[in-house]
Design a protein around this motif. Structure first.
Motif, PDB file in Angstrom:
ATOM      1  N   VAL A 204       0.844  -1.202   0.000  1.00  0.00           N
ATOM      2  CA  VAL A 204       0.000   0.000   0.000  1.00  0.00           C
ATOM      3  C   VAL A 204       0.874   1.245   0.000  1.00  0.00           C
ATOM      4  N   LEU A 205       1.889   1.263   0.835  1.00  0.00           N
ATOM      5  CA  LEU A 205       2.782   2.417   0.908  1.00  0.00           C
ATOM      6  C   LEU A 205       3.529   2.623  -0.408  1.00  0.00           C
ATOM      7  N   GLU A 206       3.918   1.522  -1.061  1.00  0.00           N
ATOM      8  CA  GLU A 206       4.564   1.622  -2.375  1.00  0.00           C
ATOM      9  C   GLU A 206       3.635   2.274  -3.394  1.00  0.00           C
ATOM     10  N   LYS A 207       2.379   1.836  -3.408  1.00  0.00           N
ATOM     11  CA  LYS A 207       1.397   2.392  -4.357  1.00  0.00           C
ATOM     12  C   LYS A 207       1.180   3.878  -4.107  1.00  0.00           C
ATOM     13  N   ILE A 208       1.094   4.269  -2.843  1.00  0.00           N
ATOM     14  CA  ILE A 208       0.920   5.681  -2.504  1.00  0.00           C
ATOM     15  C   ILE A 208       2.122   6.477  -3.002  1.00  0.00           C
ATOM     16  N   GLY A 209       3.322   5.917  -2.834  1.00  0.00           N
ATOM     17  CA  GLY A 209       4.532   6.573  -3.326  1.00  0.00           C
ATOM     18  C   GLY A 209       4.519   6.746  -4.832  1.00  0.00           C
ATOM     19  N   GLU A 210       4.037   5.728  -5.548  1.00  0.00           N
ATOM     20  CA  GLU A 210       3.941   5.814  -7.008  1.00  0.00           C
ATOM     21  C   GLU A 210       2.981   6.921  -7.422  1.00  0.00           C
ATOM     22  N   VAL A 211       1.856   7.010  -6.749  1.00  0.00           N
ATOM     23  CA  VAL A 211       0.866   8.051  -7.070  1.00  0.00           C
ATOM     24  C   VAL A 211       1.457   9.424  -6.789  1.00  0.00           C
TER      25      VAL A 211
ATOM     26  N   ARG B   7       4.635  10.313  -6.784  1.00  0.00           N
ATOM     27  CA  ARG B   7       5.645  10.632  -7.800  1.00  0.00           C
ATOM     28  C   ARG B   7       5.014  10.997  -9.130  1.00  0.00           C
ATOM     29  N   LYS B   8       3.887  10.386  -9.428  1.00  0.00           N
ATOM     30  CA  LYS B   8       3.229  10.627 -10.715  1.00  0.00           C
ATOM     31  C   LYS B   8       2.539  11.990 -10.758  1.00  0.00           C
ATOM     32  N   PHE B   9       1.934  12.391  -9.648  1.00  0.00           N
ATOM     33  CA  PHE B   9       1.111  13.600  -9.648  1.00  0.00           C
ATOM     34  C   PHE B   9       1.744  14.806  -8.954  1.00  0.00           C
ATOM     35  N   PHE B  10       2.818  14.595  -8.207  1.00  0.00           N
ATOM     36  CA  PHE B  10       3.466  15.709  -7.530  1.00  0.00           C
ATOM     37  C   PHE B  10       4.949  15.709  -7.864  1.00  0.00           C
ATOM     38  N   VAL B  11       5.446  16.845  -8.334  1.00  0.00           N
ATOM     39  CA  VAL B  11       6.863  16.999  -8.639  1.00  0.00           C
ATOM     40  C   VAL B  11       7.377  18.166  -7.811  1.00  0.00           C
ATOM     41  N   ASN B  12       8.420  17.938  -7.018  1.00  0.00           N
ATOM     42  CA  ASN B  12       8.996  18.962  -6.137  1.00  0.00           C
ATOM     43  C   ASN B  12       7.944  19.607  -5.260  1.00  0.00           C
ATOM     44  N   GLY B  13       7.011  18.835  -4.744  1.00  0.00           N
ATOM     45  CA  GLY B  13       5.987  19.356  -3.853  1.00  0.00           C
ATOM     46  C   GLY B  13       4.861  20.096  -4.545  1.00  0.00           C
TER      47      GLY B  13
END
Length: 123
Positions: A102-109, A111-117
């Motif tokens: 679950v934590l991996e999936k959240i990290g993927e999301v 990274r996909k939708f937020f760049v540099n905050g």
């Protein structure tokens, strides 16, 4: 008379839920009744049950009986914990390892939708 306007198709996300509803209603019924119900499901829906990809699991019955059940249905026995829609089912939710996926999936999301905050909306 009820005339359905839409039908299920192979890969339809509702198909597993309908199967689970039917299977839940058949708790305590013989394996031959389950096999007959699955055959009726195939005829009514036009879908085919892929028994080579299917697994059977039941709580509260002996492993010997479960193996015979799987043999009649020509499928494998499900081992617990198992993965369903990318999530572990039947594992110990109090352990960190249970939540790693679950934590991996959240990290993927993230990274996909937020760049540099900042929010990165893709077209």
């Amino acid at each position: 008379m009820f005339i359905p306007e839409k039908s299920l198709r192979q890969g339809d996300p509702l198909a597993p839920f309908i199967f689970l509803i039917v299977a839940e209603g058949l708790a305590g019924v013989s394996v031959l009744a389950v096999k007959a119900t699955l055959m009726c499901f195939e005829l009514a829906s036009g879908l085919k049950v892929n028994y080579s990809k299917s697994k059977v699991g039941w709580k509260g019955i002996s492993s010997d009986k479960l193996s015979r059940f799987a043999s009649v249905l020509n499928c494998d026995v499900m081992k617990v914990p198992f993965t369903y829609l990318g999530m572990k089912v039947g594992g110990n939710h109090k352990r960190l390892g249970f939540w790693e996926v679950v934590l991996e999936k959240i990290g993927e999301v993230e990274r996909k939708f937020f760049v540099n905050g900042r929010e990165n909306l893709l077209d």
